[in-house]
Design an enzyme around this catalytic site. Structure first.
Site, mmCIF file in Angstrom:
data_model
loop_
_atom_site.group_PDB
_atom_site.id
_atom_site.type_symbol
_atom_site.label_atom_id
_atom_site.label_comp_id
_atom_site.label_asym_id
_atom_site.label_seq_id
_atom_site.Cartn_x
_atom_site.Cartn_y
_atom_site.Cartn_z
ATOM 1 N N ASN A 170 -7.562 -5.661 5.660
ATOM 2 C CA ASN A 170 -6.777 -5.980 4.486
ATOM 3 C C ASN A 170 -5.553 -6.822 4.841
ATOM 4 O O ASN A 170 -5.500 -8.019 4.537
ATOM 5 C CB ASN A 170 -6.350 -4.688 3.788
ATOM 6 C CG ASN A 170 -5.712 -4.944 2.436
ATOM 7 O OD1 ASN A 170 -5.341 -6.061 2.111
ATOM 8 N ND2 ASN A 170 -5.578 -3.899 1.647
ATOM 9 N N ASP A 171 -4.598 -6.221 5.528
ATOM 10 C CA ASP A 171 -3.347 -6.943 5.795
ATOM 11 C C ASP A 171 -3.558 -8.191 6.647
ATOM 12 O O ASP A 171 -2.840 -9.169 6.497
ATOM 13 C CB ASP A 171 -2.355 -6.004 6.485
ATOM 14 C CG ASP A 171 -2.015 -4.813 5.580
ATOM 15 O OD1 ASP A 171 -1.989 -5.020 4.355
ATOM 16 O OD2 ASP A 171 -1.810 -3.717 6.099
ATOM 17 N N VAL A 172 -4.568 -8.162 7.521
ATOM 18 C CA VAL A 172 -4.750 -9.300 8.423
ATOM 19 C C VAL A 172 -5.378 -10.507 7.720
ATOM 20 O O VAL A 172 -5.502 -11.571 8.313
ATOM 21 C CB VAL A 172 -5.602 -8.938 9.659
ATOM 22 C CG1 VAL A 172 -4.897 -7.886 10.493
ATOM 23 C CG2 VAL A 172 -6.986 -8.467 9.272
#
Lengths: 500, 105
Positions: A426-428
């Site tokens: 997600n964040d990456v």
């Protein structure tokens, strides 16, 4: 004779640690390096048990020592053998905490010895006429030793408490928690610890022959010591508590180097070269590793430690924003998109690790390859909960090494890629890192998956990722969502593609 | 100030070891591929388990009636062993997979 043999054993130990670390940093020699370091460690340990002597006296209490070694050894091997590949990071954190606790206990025992010696000195000086003798016999300086003991205590305790919290966080037992101005509280706590320790070191030599003030000091020093001990534990907890899961790798690496320094304090205390070199090596190598990880996220260490993730206002800001709609994709459609693509890039994340889906993921990859689809994996440096987490995981499933692309190579390939399959990352892949300066992850390099023609995102729900922020990628027109547990979804996808 | 200088002078060998080890640590892992970050961290983790030697010395010097030292020392030996043994075994398990893959190629 035996003491010279011991020196040789320590020399061998130190050299193997250096060689081991060196070999660990090259893929081909890494495993051998680990074994070499382990061998050196065994030589140093057994050398200490059988050859160590102080003032002509050998060690005793062998029963206790071997019982401890046996218990620790058996439990260590069993837990290390049993642990799942996904739980590796928290295991490392746990073992690191054990090392910190060990350094902490050593400091406590040595302090008791020291304060015993101090007390004896005191009563001697109380005796008539002893003052002069003492003054002549030269200086008995307790300060240096006390300083080292305190350093070992503080660093060991912080590392122990912090590692346990990191362990709890990684396996989901402990949630991120922070309160307003926590870093100010943390800093003041740390300064109190430093001040008290400084005071203790300064007064350590004030051994007065007069009964009254003397009694006051010798009462005071142990009390202060345990205050420092408790505050260090509390600091360790507060230090890790507010740091988000995305930053946990950095924290574990940092705590790892802390424990190294704590071990080196032990080396100082016993004039033991192997503890000193081993500890300092890990301390400096760990610090460099920590900085490398921070660099991979394009952030400074200070930013990671103080600018805690998920600060309440940042989340509230993005949470209120209307994100628009996302669209779902059916399994059948996803299967078609993937099987008729020329090139597919899979982006694995923590979701893959949690679902233990690495094997079925490899199955999907081979199936697509048979159909003539070129499949690659794009590995973000901090995907998962630890750098290299995904590499280890995919290696377990026998994914060939050359299929794994690092971030830079992957980013140059997305534009010519037909479909990107995101598995629990997600964040990456959050574009906010590139174009939203108010985002807490702004500035972190990401995998630029939005350059590809199609993005299929597998997630369990629309819940934000570990950093606690929304991801605009999911609402872009070319993105479609495929909800469900990664393992289950991949299984169904494989069946679907086989039928097609 | 003078006491500090004397202290430094008395322990100059150790100070040298510390300073040189710091640079060595930095040099040794200067360029490590990100694939190996986790195993390297784990391996370093096992190496700082060398603190167990301190625990053994404490334990071996403790008098038979010093129960505080005996009990804490015993705990320290167990924890230190856990760190060393667990650390090396976990690292080996991680690296085993890298190796197995290469042999099959």
């Amino acid at each position: 004779m035996s003491i010279s043999l011991l020196s040789l054993a320590y020399l061998i130990g130190s050299v193997t640690f250096i060689i081991g670390l060196k070999m660990l940093s090259h893929p081909a020699s890494a495993r051998k390096g680990n074994l070499i370091a382990a061998g050196g460690m065994a030589i140093a340990i057994f050398g200490t048990i059988f050859l160590y002597e102080e003032g002509g006296q050998k060690l005793h209490n062998y029963g206790w020592i071997f019982a401890g070694l046996a218990i620790g050894g058996i439990v260590g091997v069993m837990t290390a053998k049993k642990v799942k590949m996904t739980a590796m990071p928290e295991m490392v954190s746990m073992f690191n905490g054990m090392g910190g606790a060990c350094a902490m206990l050593i400091s406590i025992i040595e302090f008791n010895h020291l304060s015993g010696a101090r007390q004896a000195l005191q009563s001697l000086m109380g005796a008539a006429g002893f003052r002069e003798t003492y003054a002549i016999s030269g200086d008995v300086d307790l300060r240096g030793k006390l300083l080292i003991i305190l350093l070992g205590l503080i660093i060991g305790s912080v590392s122990f408490a912090g590692s346990i919290i990191a362990w709890g966080k990684l396996n989901g037992k402990i949630k991120d928690r922070s309160f307003k101005n926590q870093h100010i509280v943390n800093l003041s706590l740390l300064s109190i610890v430093v001040l008290i320790s400084g005071y203790m070191v300064v007064v350590a030599n004030n051994v007065t022959p007069d009964a009254d003030p003397g009694a006051w000091f010798f009462l005071e020093l142990p009390v202060l010591f345990y205050v420092v001990f408790l505050l260090s534990l509390v600091y360790g907890v507060l230090f890790v508590m507010p740091i988000g899961g995305a930053d946990m790798p950095v924290v574990i690496s940092l705590l790892n180097s802390f424990t190294g320094v704590a071990a080196a304090c032990g080396g100082f205390l016993y004039d033991n070269p192997v503890m000193l070199t081993g500890g300092i090596l890990v301390g400096s190598a760990g610090t460099i590793l920590t900085i490398l990880m921070c660099k991979a996220m394009n952030r400074s260490l200070k930013n990671v430690l103080i600018g805690s993730f998920g600060g309440s206002n940042a989340v509230a800001g993005t949470g209120d924003k209307d994100q628009g709609h996302f669209k779902e994709i059916s399994l059948a459609d996803a299967a078609v998109v993937l099987s008729y693509a020329n090139r597919v890039i899979i982006v694995p994340g923590y979701g893959l690790a949690v679902a233990q889906a690495q094997h079925v993921c490899h199955e999907l990859e081979s199936l697509l390859e048979e159909k003539g689809v070129e499949v690659k994996y794009a590995i973000h440096p901090v995907a998962g909960r630890m750098p290299g987490h995904m590499n280890v995981l995919l290696a377990e499933a026998d994914v060939p090494y050359d299929k794994l692309e690092e971030m830079e190579q992957a980013n140059s390939q997305f534009a010519t890629t037909d479909a990107v399959l995101i598995l629990g990352a997600n964040d990456v892949v959050n574009p906010a890192a590139k174009n939203d300066p108010s985002s807490p992850i702004y500035g972190m390099p990401i995998l630029e998956v939005e350059l590809a023609k199609h993005v299929i995102v597998n997630k369990r729900s629309m819940k934000p990722g570990y950093a606690g922020i929304e991801n605009d990628l999911f609402f872009q027109p070319k993105t479609s969502m495929l909800f469900g547990d990664a393992k289950k979804v991949l299984h169904e996808l494989v069946t679907e593609i086989k039928q097609a | 100030m003078e006491t500090m200088l004397t202290f430094l002078h008395q322990h100059i060998q150790i100070v040298y070891i510390v300073v040189l080890s710091v640079f060595l640590g930095i040099e040794v892992i200067g360029r490590v591929p990100s694939v190996l970050h986790t195993p390297l961290m784990s391996g370093a983790n096992a190496i700082h388990g060398v603190v167990i030697i301190g625990a053994i010395i404490v334990m071996g010097k403790a008098e038979g009636d010093n129960y505080l030292a005996l009990i804490l020392g015993f705990l320290a030996v167990i924890l230190g062993t856990l760190n060393v043994v667990g650390g090396f075994v976990v690292t080996d398990r991680m690296l085993e997979m890298f190796k197995g893959k290469k042999e099959r190629k």
